[in-house]
Scaffold this motif. Structure first.
Motif, PDB file in Angstrom:
ATOM      1  N   TYR A 330       0.846  -1.188   0.000  1.00 40.45           N
ATOM      2  CA  TYR A 330       0.000   0.000   0.000  1.00 40.45           C
ATOM      3  C   TYR A 330       0.883   1.239   0.000  1.00 40.45           C
ATOM      4  O   TYR A 330       1.724   1.417   0.878  1.00 40.45           O
ATOM      5  CB  TYR A 330      -0.897   0.009   1.246  1.00 40.45           C
ATOM      6  CG  TYR A 330      -1.707   1.266   1.397  1.00 40.45           C
ATOM      7  CD1 TYR A 330      -2.883   1.446   0.683  1.00 40.45           C
ATOM      8  CD2 TYR A 330      -1.282   2.286   2.241  1.00 40.45           C
ATOM      9  CE1 TYR A 330      -3.622   2.610   0.801  1.00 40.45           C
ATOM     10  CE2 TYR A 330      -2.020   3.455   2.370  1.00 40.45           C
ATOM     11  CZ  TYR A 330      -3.183   3.607   1.643  1.00 40.45           C
ATOM     12  OH  TYR A 330      -3.907   4.770   1.764  1.00 40.45           O
ATOM     13  N   PHE A 331       0.731   2.064  -0.997  1.00 44.99           N
ATOM     14  CA  PHE A 331       1.465   3.329  -1.037  1.00 44.99           C
ATOM     15  C   PHE A 331       0.496   4.449  -1.345  1.00 44.99           C
ATOM     16  O   PHE A 331      -0.344   4.317  -2.225  1.00 44.99           O
ATOM     17  CB  PHE A 331       2.563   3.304  -2.104  1.00 44.99           C
ATOM     18  CG  PHE A 331       3.270   4.625  -2.225  1.00 44.99           C
ATOM     19  CD1 PHE A 331       4.316   4.936  -1.370  1.00 44.99           C
ATOM     20  CD2 PHE A 331       2.855   5.574  -3.153  1.00 44.99           C
ATOM     21  CE1 PHE A 331       4.951   6.176  -1.439  1.00 44.99           C
ATOM     22  CE2 PHE A 331       3.481   6.819  -3.222  1.00 44.99           C
ATOM     23  CZ  PHE A 331       4.528   7.110  -2.374  1.00 44.99           C
ATOM     24  N   HIS A 336       2.259  11.176   1.578  1.00 42.53           N
ATOM     25  CA  HIS A 336       3.664  11.583   1.482  1.00 42.53           C
ATOM     26  C   HIS A 336       3.809  13.039   1.054  1.00 42.53           C
ATOM     27  O   HIS A 336       4.563  13.804   1.634  1.00 42.53           O
ATOM     28  CB  HIS A 336       4.409  10.672   0.503  1.00 42.53           C
ATOM     29  CG  HIS A 336       4.654   9.307   1.068  1.00 42.53           C
ATOM     30  ND1 HIS A 336       3.751   8.289   0.944  1.00 42.53           N
ATOM     31  CD2 HIS A 336       5.688   8.809   1.783  1.00 42.53           C
ATOM     32  CE1 HIS A 336       4.222   7.217   1.556  1.00 42.53           C
ATOM     33  NE2 HIS A 336       5.388   7.504   2.075  1.00 42.53           N
ATOM     34  N   GLY A 340       3.216  14.478   4.627  1.00 39.83           N
ATOM     35  CA  GLY A 340       4.632  14.340   4.944  1.00 39.83           C
ATOM     36  C   GLY A 340       5.498  15.442   4.355  1.00 39.83           C
ATOM     37  O   GLY A 340       6.645  15.612   4.762  1.00 39.83           O
ATOM     38  N   VAL A 342       6.865  15.535   1.456  1.00 41.78           N
ATOM     39  CA  VAL A 342       8.000  15.006   0.688  1.00 41.78           C
ATOM     40  C   VAL A 342       7.876  15.490  -0.757  1.00 41.78           C
ATOM     41  O   VAL A 342       6.797  15.413  -1.355  1.00 41.78           O
ATOM     42  CB  VAL A 342       8.033  13.460   0.719  1.00 41.78           C
ATOM     43  CG1 VAL A 342       9.308  12.945   0.067  1.00 41.78           C
ATOM     44  CG2 VAL A 342       7.920  12.939   2.143  1.00 41.78           C
ATOM     45  N   CYS A 347      11.556  11.101  -4.754  1.00 40.61           N
ATOM     46  CA  CYS A 347      11.282   9.735  -5.186  1.00 40.61           C
ATOM     47  C   CYS A 347      11.358   9.572  -6.705  1.00 40.61           C
ATOM     48  O   CYS A 347      11.573   8.473  -7.200  1.00 40.61           O
ATOM     49  CB  CYS A 347       9.902   9.295  -4.721  1.00 40.61           C
ATOM     50  SG  CYS A 347       9.710   9.359  -2.935  1.00 40.61           S
ATOM     51  N   LEU A 375      19.751   8.171   0.345  1.00 43.20           N
ATOM     52  CA  LEU A 375      19.380   6.793   0.656  1.00 43.20           C
ATOM     53  C   LEU A 375      20.326   5.843  -0.073  1.00 43.20           C
ATOM     54  O   LEU A 375      21.057   6.251  -0.978  1.00 43.20           O
ATOM     55  CB  LEU A 375      17.926   6.533   0.240  1.00 43.20           C
ATOM     56  CG  LEU A 375      16.881   7.445   0.904  1.00 43.20           C
ATOM     57  CD1 LEU A 375      15.498   7.200   0.326  1.00 43.20           C
ATOM     58  CD2 LEU A 375      16.858   7.247   2.408  1.00 43.20           C
ATOM     59  N   CYS A 385      11.907   2.163   1.077  1.00 42.77           N
ATOM     60  CA  CYS A 385      10.821   2.772   1.854  1.00 42.77           C
ATOM     61  C   CYS A 385      11.235   2.875   3.321  1.00 42.77           C
ATOM     62  O   CYS A 385      11.100   3.934   3.951  1.00 42.77           O
ATOM     63  CB  CYS A 385       9.535   1.943   1.806  1.00 42.77           C
ATOM     64  SG  CYS A 385       8.999   1.364   0.205  1.00 42.77           S
ATOM     65  N   HIS A 389      11.867   5.991   6.013  1.00 43.41           N
ATOM     66  CA  HIS A 389      11.031   6.108   7.213  1.00 43.41           C
ATOM     67  C   HIS A 389      11.879   6.168   8.479  1.00 43.41           C
ATOM     68  O   HIS A 389      11.470   6.743   9.479  1.00 43.41           O
ATOM     69  CB  HIS A 389      10.044   4.940   7.304  1.00 43.41           C
ATOM     70  CG  HIS A 389       8.906   5.059   6.331  1.00 43.41           C
ATOM     71  ND1 HIS A 389       7.836   4.221   6.333  1.00 43.41           N
ATOM     72  CD2 HIS A 389       8.691   5.947   5.337  1.00 43.41           C
ATOM     73  CE1 HIS A 389       6.990   4.573   5.369  1.00 43.41           C
ATOM     74  NE2 HIS A 389       7.496   5.620   4.755  1.00 43.41           N
ATOM     75  N   LYS A 392      13.596  10.104   7.943  1.00 38.53           N
ATOM     76  CA  LYS A 392      12.813  11.320   7.733  1.00 38.53           C
ATOM     77  C   LYS A 392      12.104  11.747   9.014  1.00 38.53           C
ATOM     78  O   LYS A 392      11.409  10.974   9.659  1.00 38.53           O
ATOM     79  CB  LYS A 392      11.801  11.063   6.610  1.00 38.53           C
ATOM     80  CG  LYS A 392      10.845  12.200   6.349  1.00 38.53           C
ATOM     81  CD  LYS A 392      11.426  13.254   5.436  1.00 38.53           C
ATOM     82  CE  LYS A 392      10.357  14.299   5.131  1.00 38.53           C
ATOM     83  NZ  LYS A 392      10.861  15.644   4.938  1.00 38.53           N
ATOM     84  N   ILE A 394       9.335  13.788  11.153  1.00 39.97           N
ATOM     85  CA  ILE A 394       7.964  14.258  11.028  1.00 39.97           C
ATOM     86  C   ILE A 394       7.934  15.699  11.500  1.00 39.97           C
ATOM     87  O   ILE A 394       8.553  16.037  12.505  1.00 39.97           O
ATOM     88  CB  ILE A 394       7.046  13.466  11.969  1.00 39.97           C
ATOM     89  CG1 ILE A 394       7.042  12.004  11.593  1.00 39.97           C
ATOM     90  CG2 ILE A 394       5.658  14.030  11.976  1.00 39.97           C
ATOM     91  CD1 ILE A 394       6.183  11.679  10.441  1.00 39.97           C
ATOM     92  N   VAL A 433       9.435   8.962  11.004  1.00 43.57           N
ATOM     93  CA  VAL A 433       8.258   8.225  10.549  1.00 43.57           C
ATOM     94  C   VAL A 433       8.221   6.868  11.247  1.00 43.57           C
ATOM     95  O   VAL A 433       7.170   6.377  11.650  1.00 43.57           O
ATOM     96  CB  VAL A 433       8.303   8.020   9.017  1.00 43.57           C
ATOM     97  CG1 VAL A 433       7.042   7.318   8.543  1.00 43.57           C
ATOM     98  CG2 VAL A 433       8.472   9.340   8.298  1.00 43.57           C
ATOM     99  N   LEU A 436       6.599   6.680  14.557  1.00 45.21           N
ATOM    100  CA  LEU A 436       5.134   6.760  14.552  1.00 45.21           C
ATOM    101  C   LEU A 436       4.516   5.515  13.921  1.00 45.21           C
ATOM    102  O   LEU A 436       3.342   5.482  13.591  1.00 45.21           O
ATOM    103  CB  LEU A 436       4.668   8.000  13.796  1.00 45.21           C
ATOM    104  CG  LEU A 436       4.948   9.334  14.468  1.00 45.21           C
ATOM    105  CD1 LEU A 436       4.221  10.443  13.734  1.00 45.21           C
ATOM    106  CD2 LEU A 436       4.546   9.323  15.930  1.00 45.21           C
ATOM    107  N   GLY A 437       5.324   4.498  13.703  1.00 45.22           N
ATOM    108  CA  GLY A 437       4.774   3.249  13.183  1.00 45.22           C
ATOM    109  C   GLY A 437       5.078   2.983  11.724  1.00 45.22           C
ATOM    110  O   GLY A 437       4.520   2.065  11.133  1.00 45.22           O
ATOM    111  N   LYS A 443       1.279  -1.394   8.001  1.00 49.84           N
ATOM    112  CA  LYS A 443       1.082  -0.070   7.413  1.00 49.84           C
ATOM    113  C   LYS A 443       1.276  -0.117   5.898  1.00 49.84           C
ATOM    114  O   LYS A 443       0.667   0.635   5.154  1.00 49.84           O
ATOM    115  CB  LYS A 443       2.075   0.937   8.028  1.00 49.84           C
ATOM    116  CG  LYS A 443       1.764   1.306   9.472  1.00 49.84           C
ATOM    117  CD  LYS A 443       0.755   2.446   9.543  1.00 49.84           C
ATOM    118  CE  LYS A 443       0.229   2.684  10.934  1.00 49.84           C
ATOM    119  NZ  LYS A 443       1.123   3.428  11.800  1.00 49.84           N
ATOM    120  N   CYS A 444       2.172  -0.990   5.460  1.00 45.89           N
ATOM    121  CA  CYS A 444       2.490  -1.041   4.031  1.00 45.89           C
ATOM    122  C   CYS A 444       1.962  -2.276   3.331  1.00 45.89           C
ATOM    123  O   CYS A 444       1.921  -2.337   2.108  1.00 45.89           O
ATOM    124  CB  CYS A 444       3.991  -0.994   3.803  1.00 45.89           C
ATOM    125  SG  CYS A 444       4.787   0.454   4.485  1.00 45.89           S
TER     126      CYS A 444
END
Ligand code: HEC
Ligand code: HEC
Ligand code: HEC
Ligand code: HEC
Ligand code: HEC
Ligand code: HEC
Length: 446
Positions: A330-331, A336, A340, A342, A347, A375, A385, A389, A392, A394, A433, A436-437, A443-444
């Motif tokens: 899931y994206f 983002h 976020g 970003v 990317c 990265l 990813c 996370h 980065k 928040i 990130v 925060l999980g 989440k993904c």
């Protein structure tokens, strides 16, 4: 004697496995240092306008190097031209005449080194006449999926592992047969093959253990190498129905990304523009030269526009998807980009400079973009990813920033009530990130 034989066999297998590890690694690293890929550079930078053997937006390039050398008396002139054609025009009269060839102006490539340009020209001169693609444009033809090249399962390890087992089996089998033959094995005679093997293993426990560890480690290395590669699609650039240059639209014309990718701040997917969006402008802009006219005619065909009015015969442009994640991931773009904060370039790289259709930028290219978080994992892999996370921060917001004090109020309450719980997040002075999980599988993954 047999003990020695089996010892020898085990050692041989162990050495082979270890050598294998090194040679596999060596193979992995070699291509990175390899000679400059002139063909790749040509396809990425020049193919939108040039073909080795056909005139397009730019003139055909095969043989032009020798013309330049004889006309200017300098082997460097053509390199200066590619880096900055205007500079070359000021310096060489021949360059000034070349600049008259076409109505369109050539791009400047100050970032290409002399060696890279030489490699491009070498590649061009090495192209036989018949490979010239139709329409004087080979941009799409250059599409490469590195997946097959790199991700191939290293069967050699499996083969070596099986070989190892066979060797053990064979040694014990031979030994048994010899024993039987020499009449020595009266007590063992009734033992089955498996029992014999077990017995042999117990006797040679040390070697079996070492052997197993070697095989296990070998397979683990393979598995990890393989996993790190899963879904690596860096450099992927599928061919597209129209050779659409972001450099002209988002770059020269300064059109906002959201004008065409209009759901990027609101939903999961960024969306691609319909042909109507193209027609907003291209009803008027039909192209300056043949190459442009040919491309833009495809828009008219898709929109059913005959130059005067809409005929109603539409045929949507089917763009091939460039960035593709597996179905189980899931994206979400808005999460983002909007929440976020970003930047697209983090990317997708600097699309304003993309002279041909979009491609998945390798992480080495992404790292060159100013302001990007550096990265290391290949673009679009899970490692990529997760790495971001973990890095980065928040934006927790303060009264005068976007959070509008909302988060700050929460922080204040938390700090008052439960300083201990809160300190976990502020240990390193930043909330990532991950904290925060962002590292939670669910989440993904669906
Ligand atoms: C945006 C289109 C465009 C791109 C991209 C482009 N060129 Fe050109 N190129 C031209 C045009 C147009 C000319 C003809 C000169 C003129 O009319 O200004 C030209 C001319 C040239 C010439 C001189 C040709 C001759 O007949 O002597 C060379 C060499 C050249 N380009 C190399 C390159 C290389 C190498 C690249 C990639 C790094 C590249 N070009 C990318 C448009 C382009
Ligand atoms: C005039 C319309 C237009 C504008 C403006 C535009 N794009 Fe695009 N974009 C397209 C079209 C058409 C495609 C499909 C063709 C291709 O893949 O190059 C595309 C494709 C892409 C892709 C690849 C999509 C995929 O399939 O994975 C990305 C990423 C992208 N654009 C990012 C951007 C960014 C970032 C900007 C702003 C800097 C931008 N675009 C501005 C029209 C536009
Ligand atoms: C955090 C990384 C990230 C950022 C930031 C990002 N994208 Fe993407 N983009 C992706 C990924 C990953 C995909 C593939 C999504 C998929 O296959 O589900 C994608 C796909 C796309 C596509 C193909 C269509 C689609 O929605 O799948 C377009 C167009 C695109 N992005 C444009 C943009 C634009 C424009 C921006 C900036 C406003 C942007 N992206 C910012 C990671 C990003
Ligand atoms: C906001 C206006 C605008 C929109 C929207 C737009 N274009 Fe363009 N397009 C331009 C302009 C301006 C040029 C440059 C023509 C020139 O070089 O003088 C151009 C040039 C082009 C070219 C030729 C570029 C070259 O040099 O080879 C193509 C192909 C093209 N557009 C395709 C598209 C497609 C496909 C869409 C829809 C996804 C689209 N455009 C949407 C304004 C637009
Ligand atoms: C360049 C950095 C970056 C990359 C690369 C990136 N993300 Fe993120 N991601 C973020 C940021 C920043 C947030 C937090 C947004 C917020 O809530 O403030 C986030 C949030 C998320 C969330 C929500 C997490 C939560 O706790 O609610 C998911 C899900 C997610 N990302 C998925 C992905 C996937 C899948 C990929 C790879 C295809 C990816 N991200 C790549 C920066 C990134
Ligand atoms: C930030 C987003 C993110 C998080 C968190 C995440 N993954 Fe992934 N995962 C991905 C993406 C993107 C891919 C697909 C790309 C790839 O295969 O590298 C993937 C692929 C995978 C695959 C490979 C499947 C295949 O063959 O394609 C496995 C297995 C996996 N994830 C397991 C996990 C587990 C277990 C966790 C929790 C510890 C986890 N993931 C957490 C983003 C994430």
């Amino acid at each position: 004697m047999f003990r020695n034989l089996s010892k020898w066999c085990l050692n041989a297998v162990a050495v082979t496995l270890l050598l294998g590890t090194f040679s596999v690694n060596a193979q992995d690293e070699a291509p990175a240092e390899a000679a400059i890929d002139g063909g790749g550079l040509f396809k990425a930078q020049c193919a939108t306008c040039h073909n080795p053997h056909k005139d397009g937006t730019g003139p055909k390039l095969s043989g032009v190097r020798s013309a330049w050398e004889s006309e200017t008396g300098s082997s460097n002139a053509i390199i200066e031209w590619v880096q900055n054609w205007e500079g070359a025009v000021a310096k060489y009269p021949y360059a000034a005449s070349v600049a008259q060839k076409k109505a369109t102006k050539m791009n400047k490539f100050p970032n290409l080194s002399a060696a890279q340009i030489t490699a491009i020209l070498d590649w061009v001169d090495a192209q036989p006449e018949k490979t010239a693609g139709p329409g004087g444009d080979v941009a799409g033809g250059g599409a490469v999926v590195t997946q097959q090249d790199e991700g191939g399962f290293p069967w050699i390890w499996v083969i070596l592992g099986i070989l190892f087992l066979v060797v053990i089996g064979a040694v014990s089998g031979v030994r048994r047969q010899l024993k039987v033959a020499s009449g020595e094995a009266s007590a063992d005679e009734s033992l089955s093959y498996g029992e014999e093997f077990r017995k042999w293993s117990w006797k040679n426990l040390r070697f079996v253990l070492i052997g197993s560890v070697v095989i296990f480690v070998g397979l683990l290395v393979v598995a990890l190498q393989g996993l790190g590669r899963i879904g690596v699609v860096e450099d992927y650039q599928p061919s597209q129905p129209i050779d659409f240059p972001h450099s002209v639209h988002a770059g020269d014309q300064g059109i906002d990304c959201k004008y065409c990718h209009n759901s990027v701040t609101k939903s999961k997917s960024a969306g691609l523009p319909t042909v109507n969006v193209c027609m907003n402008c291209h009803k008027q802009i039909s192209g300056n030269d043949d190459a442009q006219k040919e491309k833009i005619a495809k828009i008219y065909k898709a929109a059913g526009w005959d130059g005067q009015e809409y005929t109603g015969e539409t045929k949507p442009i089917v763009w091939n998807k460039v960035h593709v994640l597996p179905d189980h991931v899931y994206f979400n773009h808005s999460q983002h980009v909007e929440v976020g904060g970003v930047d697209c370039a983090q990317c997708h790289g600097d699309m304003k400079k993309m002279v041909s259709t979009a491609k998945v930028q390798p992480v080495s290219e992404l790292n060159k973009v100013e302001g990007n978080i550096q990265l290391t994992k290949p673009t679009l892999t899970m490692g990529w990813c997760i790495e971001c996370h973990g890095e980065k921060e928040i934006s927790t917001g303060s009264i005068d920033t976007k959070g509008g004090g909302y988060y700050e109020e929460i922080h204040r309450r938390l700090l008052n009530n439960d300083r201990e719980l809160y300190s976990k997040y502020l240990e390193d002075g930043k909330v990532t990130v991950k904290e925060l999980g962002g590292w939670e599988c669910s989440k993904c993954h669906y």
